[in-house]
Structures are given as C-alpha cells and as structure tokens.
Write a protein that holds these residues in place. Sequence first.
Motif, short mmCIF file in Angstrom:
data_model
loop_
_atom_site.label_atom_id
_atom_site.label_comp_id
_atom_site.label_asym_id
_atom_site.label_seq_id
_atom_site.Cartn_x
_atom_site.Cartn_y
_atom_site.Cartn_z
N SER A 1 0.81 -1.21 0.00
CA SER A 1 0.00 0.00 0.00
C SER A 1 0.85 1.26 0.00
O SER A 1 0.55 2.22 -0.71
N LYS A 2 1.89 1.27 0.80
CA LYS A 2 2.79 2.43 0.95
C LYS A 2 4.21 1.92 1.03
O LYS A 2 4.46 0.83 1.54
N GLU A 3 5.14 2.74 0.54
CA GLU A 3 6.57 2.40 0.67
C GLU A 3 7.37 3.68 0.85
O GLU A 3 7.02 4.73 0.33
N ILE A 4 8.44 3.53 1.60
CA ILE A 4 9.43 4.59 1.73
C ILE A 4 10.81 3.96 1.64
O ILE A 4 10.96 2.75 1.80
N GLU A 5 11.79 4.80 1.40
CA GLU A 5 13.17 4.34 1.40
C GLU A 5 13.92 5.08 2.50
O GLU A 5 13.82 6.30 2.61
N ILE A 6 14.61 4.32 3.32
CA ILE A 6 15.46 4.89 4.37
C ILE A 6 16.86 4.35 4.14
O ILE A 6 17.09 3.14 4.28
N ASP A 7 17.77 5.21 3.78
CA ASP A 7 19.17 4.85 3.61
C ASP A 7 19.34 3.59 2.75
O ASP A 7 20.04 2.66 3.13
N LYS A 8 18.64 3.55 1.63
CA LYS A 8 18.66 2.49 0.63
C LYS A 8 17.87 1.23 1.02
O LYS A 8 17.75 0.31 0.23
N TYR A 9 17.32 1.16 2.23
CA TYR A 9 16.43 0.08 2.62
C TYR A 9 15.01 0.48 2.21
O TYR A 9 14.66 1.65 2.28
N ILE B 1 16.73 -2.03 12.60
CA ILE B 1 18.05 -1.42 12.58
C ILE B 1 18.43 -1.27 11.12
O ILE B 1 18.47 -2.26 10.37
N ILE B 2 18.66 -0.03 10.73
CA ILE B 2 19.03 0.27 9.35
C ILE B 2 20.39 0.95 9.38
O ILE B 2 20.52 2.05 9.93
N ASN B 3 21.37 0.25 8.84
CA ASN B 3 22.76 0.74 8.85
C ASN B 3 23.20 1.19 10.23
O ASN B 3 23.78 2.26 10.41
N GLY B 4 22.89 0.37 11.23
CA GLY B 4 23.34 0.62 12.59
C GLY B 4 22.50 1.59 13.39
O GLY B 4 22.79 1.86 14.55
N GLU B 5 21.44 2.13 12.81
CA GLU B 5 20.57 3.08 13.50
C GLU B 5 19.19 2.45 13.71
O GLU B 5 18.64 1.82 12.82
N TRP B 6 18.63 2.65 14.93
CA TRP B 6 17.31 2.11 15.24
C TRP B 6 16.23 3.09 14.77
O TRP B 6 16.30 4.28 15.01
N TYR B 7 15.22 2.54 14.10
CA TYR B 7 14.06 3.32 13.67
C TYR B 7 12.80 2.68 14.23
O TYR B 7 12.60 1.47 14.10
N ASP B 8 11.95 3.50 14.88
CA ASP B 8 10.61 3.05 15.24
C ASP B 8 9.75 3.18 14.00
O ASP B 8 9.80 4.20 13.30
N LEU B 9 8.96 2.15 13.70
CA LEU B 9 8.10 2.13 12.53
C LEU B 9 6.66 1.95 12.99
O LEU B 9 6.36 1.04 13.78
N ILE B 10 5.76 2.82 12.50
CA ILE B 10 4.37 2.82 12.97
C ILE B 10 3.46 2.97 11.76
O ILE B 10 3.67 3.84 10.92
N TRP B 11 2.43 2.11 11.70
CA TRP B 11 1.46 2.21 10.61
C TRP B 11 0.12 1.64 11.08
O TRP B 11 0.07 0.68 11.85
N LYS C 1 13.73 8.02 13.84
CA LYS C 1 15.07 7.57 14.22
C LYS C 1 15.19 7.80 15.72
O LYS C 1 14.95 8.90 16.22
N ASN C 2 15.53 6.75 16.44
CA ASN C 2 15.51 6.83 17.90
C ASN C 2 16.84 6.40 18.50
O ASN C 2 17.19 5.22 18.45
N PRO C 3 17.59 7.34 19.09
CA PRO C 3 18.88 6.99 19.68
C PRO C 3 18.78 6.39 21.08
O PRO C 3 19.76 5.89 21.61
N GLU C 4 17.60 6.45 21.68
CA GLU C 4 17.44 5.94 23.04
C GLU C 4 17.55 4.41 23.06
O GLU C 4 17.15 3.74 22.12
N LYS C 5 18.06 3.89 24.15
CA LYS C 5 18.19 2.44 24.28
C LYS C 5 16.99 1.83 25.00
O LYS C 5 16.52 0.77 24.66
N GLU C 6 16.52 2.52 26.03
CA GLU C 6 15.39 2.00 26.80
C GLU C 6 14.33 3.09 26.91
O GLU C 6 14.60 4.18 27.39
N TYR C 7 13.13 2.75 26.47
CA TYR C 7 12.03 3.70 26.49
C TYR C 7 10.74 2.93 26.28
O TYR C 7 10.74 1.76 25.90
N SER C 8 9.64 3.62 26.50
CA SER C 8 8.35 3.06 26.13
C SER C 8 7.68 4.05 25.18
O SER C 8 8.03 5.23 25.15
N MET C 9 6.75 3.54 24.42
CA MET C 9 6.10 4.37 23.41
C MET C 9 4.62 4.04 23.40
O MET C 9 4.23 2.87 23.42
N SER C 10 3.79 5.08 23.38
CA SER C 10 2.35 4.92 23.23
C SER C 10 1.95 5.59 21.92
O SER C 10 2.44 6.68 21.61
#
Length: 172
Positions: free
Chosen positions: A53-61, A105-115, A151-160
């Motif tokens: 339905s939808k697509e994006i590209e993040i750092d070639k991923y 993890i995309i090229n060593g960086e953590w991304y939260d993905l929401i849809w 893009k999320n640099p935090e190691k420990e967190y919660s998300m609502s």
Amino acid sequence: MNKKRLLYVLIPLICIIGALLHFSNTLPKGNTVESREELLNNAIPKGDSWTVSKEIEIDKYIISCAYSANGKSTIAVFEPTSNGKYKFLTSTNRQNEDIITGGAIINGEWYDLIWFNGAQTEYAEIIYTVNGVRKEPLKYDTTNMDLIYIKNPEKEYSMSVYYYDNKGNRYG
C-alpha cells in the motif's frame, strides 16, 4: 578413455550449472513492488495475497506497508543486496484493525516504525517515556495513512501510539 570420463563429468556439471542459473533468474529480486509482494507471500505465511500500500526508502532500505486478502497488515523491511536487488529482512504483522508498532536497525541506527491500516484517521500522537519521564507528544498527519518512522537513539524507552479520526475518536 580419459576423454570419455571427462565428458561423463562435464555434461552433468553443465546441466547442473544451467539449472542453477535458470532457478536464480526465476526468484523474485525485490526490485519492484510486485516482486516485493511475491517475497512477502513467501516470507509471511499468515497472510494471503499481500498488496503493498505504501513504501518509503530509508538509507537504501525499502520499508513496505502491506495488507493481505485475509485481513492482516504488515510493515516489512527489505535490505539492499547487490545489482539493485533486495531481500526480505524482517516484518511486524498484525490484524488490519490494529496499530502496528515495530522497528528495524538500518545501517546501525534504530528506527521506530508505525502504521495503521484501520479506519481513516486525521492524525497520530506518539508519546515517548524515557527514564520514567514522559516527553511531549509528537503529532503526525495521517490523512494519507502514511508510514511513520522515527530515528531513535534511546536504548530504553516506552512508546504509546494513538490515532484520531475527524470526529475525535481514538484508536490504540
């Protein structure tokens, strides 16, 4: 006699190489929406006939949001390989009416993905809590039901995550 032995070895070897080349050319390459849908159909057995339905590209991923004929939704990550090809890396799967929260993890960086592939909504609020401290809500326009990625640099967190329609109804 040695030439006959060589022929007995070369002929089957040539046939095997030919079969492998043919087989490798018939595999989906992940470089088109259709071939990524085919990769999803092979990789996610709980969904039938995936449609991107939808697509994006993040750092070639490539991050694909897709739904299936039997009421499933997914956020799938495709990793670039070589020669413009992609391979299925990971996915987060839910029912259509559920908000999908996942990450990659995309090229060593953590991304939260929401849809959310449920009801048509106007906006989403994402609230992070880091080290027990609630952060200000992040607000995203979702009228086009786009993928939200952070893009999320935090190691420990919660998300609502909450989605809202134009009548103020909340999902999540």
